[in-house]
Motif scaffolding. Structure first.
Motif, PDB file in Angstrom:
ATOM      1  N   MET A 248       5.338  60.526  21.734  1.00 37.61           N
ATOM      2  CA  MET A 248       5.534  59.389  22.640  1.00 37.61           C
ATOM      3  C   MET A 248       5.897  59.848  24.041  1.00 37.61           C
ATOM      4  N   HIS A 249       6.752  60.866  24.177  1.00 31.93           N
ATOM      5  CA  HIS A 249       7.154  61.296  25.515  1.00 31.93           C
ATOM      6  C   HIS A 249       5.956  61.864  26.288  1.00 31.93           C
ATOM      7  N   VAL A 250       5.011  62.478  25.606  1.00 32.37           N
ATOM      8  CA  VAL A 250       3.815  62.994  26.277  1.00 32.37           C
ATOM      9  C   VAL A 250       2.928  61.830  26.732  1.00 32.37           C
ATOM     10  N   LYS A 251       2.798  60.816  25.885  1.00 30.52           N
ATOM     11  CA  LYS A 251       2.021  59.627  26.269  1.00 30.52           C
ATOM     12  C   LYS A 251       2.632  58.952  27.498  1.00 30.52           C
ATOM     13  N   VAL A 252       3.942  58.776  27.465  1.00 22.31           N
ATOM     14  CA  VAL A 252       4.626  58.109  28.577  1.00 22.31           C
ATOM     15  C   VAL A 252       4.451  58.907  29.870  1.00 22.31           C
ATOM     16  N   MET A 253       4.657  60.211  29.792  1.00 26.91           N
ATOM     17  CA  MET A 253       4.512  61.045  30.999  1.00 26.91           C
ATOM     18  C   MET A 253       3.064  61.026  31.503  1.00 26.91           C
ATOM     19  N   ALA A 254       2.106  61.076  30.597  1.00 31.54           N
ATOM     20  CA  ALA A 254       0.707  61.039  31.006  1.00 31.54           C
ATOM     21  C   ALA A 254       0.389  59.733  31.726  1.00 31.54           C
ATOM     22  N   LEU A 255       0.884  58.629  31.191  1.00 22.22           N
ATOM     23  CA  LEU A 255       0.632  57.330  31.828  1.00 22.22           C
ATOM     24  C   LEU A 255       1.365  57.197  33.155  1.00 22.22           C
ATOM     25  N   VAL A 256       2.596  57.674  33.218  1.00 20.93           N
ATOM     26  CA  VAL A 256       3.346  57.614  34.478  1.00 20.93           C
ATOM     27  C   VAL A 256       2.624  58.407  35.560  1.00 20.93           C
TER      28      VAL A 256
ATOM     29  N   SER B 129      -3.598  54.684  24.187  1.00 23.70           N
ATOM     30  CA  SER B 129      -3.013  53.720  23.267  1.00 23.70           C
ATOM     31  C   SER B 129      -3.687  53.754  21.900  1.00 23.70           C
ATOM     32  N   TRP B 130      -4.939  54.166  21.829  1.00 24.78           N
ATOM     33  CA  TRP B 130      -5.658  54.261  20.556  1.00 24.78           C
ATOM     34  C   TRP B 130      -5.294  55.519  19.775  1.00 24.78           C
ATOM     35  N   ILE B 131      -4.806  56.534  20.468  1.00 26.47           N
ATOM     36  CA  ILE B 131      -4.442  57.779  19.786  1.00 26.47           C
ATOM     37  C   ILE B 131      -3.125  57.578  19.056  1.00 26.47           C
ATOM     38  N   LYS B 132      -3.079  58.064  17.848  1.00 27.79           N
ATOM     39  CA  LYS B 132      -1.884  57.967  17.018  1.00 27.79           C
ATOM     40  C   LYS B 132      -0.690  58.595  17.744  1.00 27.79           C
ATOM     41  N   THR B 133       0.465  57.956  17.594  1.00 26.23           N
ATOM     42  CA  THR B 133       1.693  58.487  18.183  1.00 26.23           C
ATOM     43  C   THR B 133       2.413  59.308  17.125  1.00 26.23           C
ATOM     44  N   ARG B 134       2.656  60.570  17.445  1.00 27.59           N
ATOM     45  CA  ARG B 134       3.350  61.472  16.531  1.00 27.59           C
ATOM     46  C   ARG B 134       4.842  61.339  16.730  1.00 27.59           C
ATOM     47  N   LYS B 135       5.570  61.336  15.641  1.00 31.54           N
ATOM     48  CA  LYS B 135       7.026  61.184  15.710  1.00 31.54           C
ATOM     49  C   LYS B 135       7.709  62.509  15.797  1.00 31.54           C
TER      50      LYS B 135
END
Length: 139
Positions: free
Chosen positions: A90-98, A133-139
């Protein structure tokens, strides 16, 4: 191509037979690899998209460099996790979007003079957002 735990062999890499196309893809692979390394140290330059394109280029042009990028100590785990469908933290997704949206907005408001290009930049950012958003989020 099936995902296995066995090492990659030549049968997994589908190298093109046309020597000009192979040279072009090999060159593009190195250009995108350099851009990915720059993206790792520069805050507004993405890393993962360049890595994916570089891996795709090497997949069609060089067994040696495809294995090198897939098993690279710095970036190999990103590619292997993406390829295996394990997802993105999730933190990688958030940083990528930011970073994507920040660089898009800065570019659109301060550097791009044409409306059509501003719209294109926003459309690309929307596409990246949808893809992430379509890519699975790893915990």
């Amino acid at each position: 191509m099936a995902i296995t735990s066995e090492p990659l062999s030549e049968k997994h890499v589908r190298i093109v037979s046309n020597p000009l196309l192979r040279a072009f893809l090999l060159s593009c692979g190195w250009i995108f690899t350099v851009l990915a390394f720059l993206g790792a140290i520069l805050p507004l330059v993405p890393t993962t998209p360049f890595l994916l394109v570089a891996a795709a280029c090497f997949y069609r042009s060089s067994d040696r460099f495809y294995k090198w990028i897939m098993f690279n100590k710095i970036f190999g785990h990103y590619l292997m996790d993406y390829k295996a469908g394990k997802g993105i933290p999730m933190h990688v997704k958030v940083m990528a979007l930011v970073f994507t949206w920040a660089s898009t907005m800065v570019s659109a408001f301060f550097f791009v003079p044409w409306l059509w290009l501003k719209i294109l930049l926003v459309m690309i950012s929307v596409a990246i957002t949808i893809h992430l958003s379509w890519i699975k989020t790893r915990k």
